[in-house]
Design a protein around this motif. Structure first.
Motif, PDB file in Angstrom:
ATOM      1  N   GLY A  44      -8.037   4.630 -15.658  1.00  0.00           N
ATOM      2  CA  GLY A  44      -7.273   4.463 -14.430  1.00  0.00           C
ATOM      3  C   GLY A  44      -8.125   3.879 -13.317  1.00  0.00           C
ATOM      4  O   GLY A  44      -9.348   3.811 -13.416  1.00  0.00           O
ATOM      5  N   ILE A  45      -7.449   3.455 -12.273  1.00  0.00           N
ATOM      6  CA  ILE A  45      -8.097   2.921 -11.076  1.00  0.00           C
ATOM      7  C   ILE A  45      -8.046   4.014 -10.012  1.00  0.00           C
ATOM      8  O   ILE A  45      -6.974   4.436  -9.590  1.00  0.00           O
ATOM      9  CB  ILE A  45      -7.375   1.664 -10.540  1.00  0.00           C
ATOM     10  N   GLY A  46      -9.212   4.483  -9.574  1.00  0.00           N
ATOM     11  CA  GLY A  46      -9.287   5.542  -8.578  1.00  0.00           C
ATOM     12  C   GLY A  46      -9.189   4.997  -7.171  1.00  0.00           C
ATOM     13  O   GLY A  46      -9.787   3.971  -6.844  1.00  0.00           O
ATOM     14  N   LEU A  47      -8.430   5.695  -6.364  1.00  0.00           N
ATOM     15  CA  LEU A  47      -8.279   5.318  -4.963  1.00  0.00           C
ATOM     16  C   LEU A  47      -9.173   6.207  -4.115  1.00  0.00           C
ATOM     17  O   LEU A  47      -9.520   7.295  -4.531  1.00  0.00           O
ATOM     18  CB  LEU A  47      -6.819   5.475  -4.537  1.00  0.00           C
ATOM     19  N   PRO A  48      -9.567   5.841  -2.959  1.00  0.00           N
ATOM     20  CA  PRO A  48      -9.279   4.601  -2.244  1.00  0.00           C
ATOM     21  C   PRO A  48     -10.267   3.480  -2.569  1.00  0.00           C
ATOM     22  O   PRO A  48     -10.064   2.348  -2.180  1.00  0.00           O
ATOM     23  CB  PRO A  48      -9.392   5.008  -0.784  1.00  0.00           C
ATOM     24  N   GLU A  49     -11.359   3.809  -3.307  1.00  0.00           N
ATOM     25  CA  GLU A  49     -12.398   2.799  -3.563  1.00  0.00           C
ATOM     26  C   GLU A  49     -12.002   1.784  -4.620  1.00  0.00           C
ATOM     27  O   GLU A  49     -12.703   0.802  -4.829  1.00  0.00           O
ATOM     28  CB  GLU A  49     -13.709   3.474  -4.005  1.00  0.00           C
ATOM     29  N   LYS A  50     -10.917   2.041  -5.349  1.00  0.00           N
ATOM     30  CA  LYS A  50     -10.462   1.194  -6.455  1.00  0.00           C
ATOM     31  C   LYS A  50     -11.519   1.076  -7.551  1.00  0.00           C
ATOM     32  O   LYS A  50     -11.740   0.014  -8.113  1.00  0.00           O
ATOM     33  CB  LYS A  50     -10.030  -0.178  -5.959  1.00  0.00           C
ATOM     34  N   LYS A  51     -12.154   2.231  -7.853  1.00  0.00           N
ATOM     35  CA  LYS A  51     -13.135   2.285  -8.927  1.00  0.00           C
ATOM     36  C   LYS A  51     -12.419   2.330 -10.270  1.00  0.00           C
ATOM     37  O   LYS A  51     -11.391   2.996 -10.417  1.00  0.00           O
ATOM     38  CB  LYS A  51     -14.000   3.541  -8.821  1.00  0.00           C
ATOM     39  N   ASN A  52     -12.982   1.656 -11.249  1.00  0.00           N
ATOM     40  CA  ASN A  52     -12.467   1.718 -12.620  1.00  0.00           C
ATOM     41  C   ASN A  52     -13.033   2.963 -13.285  1.00  0.00           C
ATOM     42  O   ASN A  52     -14.254   3.101 -13.404  1.00  0.00           O
ATOM     43  CB  ASN A  52     -12.886   0.480 -13.414  1.00  0.00           C
TER      44      ASN A  52
END
Length: 172
Positions: A44-52
């Motif tokens: 998944g893509i983690g918010l708020p940094e948009k880390k993979n």
């Protein structure tokens, strides 16, 4: 989308005789996860940094992939994972890995030692994750039992402050 390297999400876990509690501490609105009897795959893509975020967990022992409950909250993704052997002993660790993964910690808020009194008394009265979350959403905080007339110790005047002020004015 970020071009950063893929990293495992921070996770915490605890267990009972029959289930594993696993929480992935990542805000992920659209995760992908899959369970097999031996593994869990998450991406998944983690918010708020948009880390993979991506990880494959190789469980210490077999689980029942058909009996997994998941709840995606705004801050984390919680799983209740049924062990395949519900009468077996506690697992000494979550994964078969020889070294403890740096991203995995113990969830001390949910941890119970094997054979503890709390666990043996749970039996059929144990709540599922869904029941716990439903109960938490149904109960609202109430401050009605607080008494405004009651004086707190921090409401009292601090000794010596008014006297010092008067003495300082006299010295001027």
């Amino acid at each position: 989308m970020s071009t950063d390297a893929v990293v495992p999400p921070p996770a915490i876990w605890a267990q009972r005789n029959d289930v594993i509690y696993l929480t992935l501490n990542v805000e992920c609105p659209d995760p992908t996860f899959k369970f097999t009897p031996d593994t869990m795959y998450f991406k998944g893509i983690g918010l708020p940094e948009k880390k993979n975020h991506e990880v494959t967990i190789n469980f210490y022992n077999k689980i029942n992939p058909d009996k997994v409950i998941s709840k995606n909250t705004s801050r984390c993704i919680e799983f209740v994972i049924a062990k395949a052997d519900t009468k077996g002993p506690y697992w000494p660790k979550l994964t078969v890995d020889k070294n403890k993964p740096h991203w995995l910690k113990v969830d001390f808020n949910r941890w119970k030692d094997e054979g503890s009194d709390d666990e043996t008394n749970e039996g059929d009265n144990a709540m599922s994750l869904e029941d716990m979350l439903r109960q938490a959403n149904d109960s609202k905080l109430s401050f009605d039992d607080l008494d405004d007339d009651q004086e707190d110790s921090d409401d009292e005047a601090m000794p010596g402050l008014t006297e010092d002020k008067d003495e300082n004015e006299d010295k001027k």
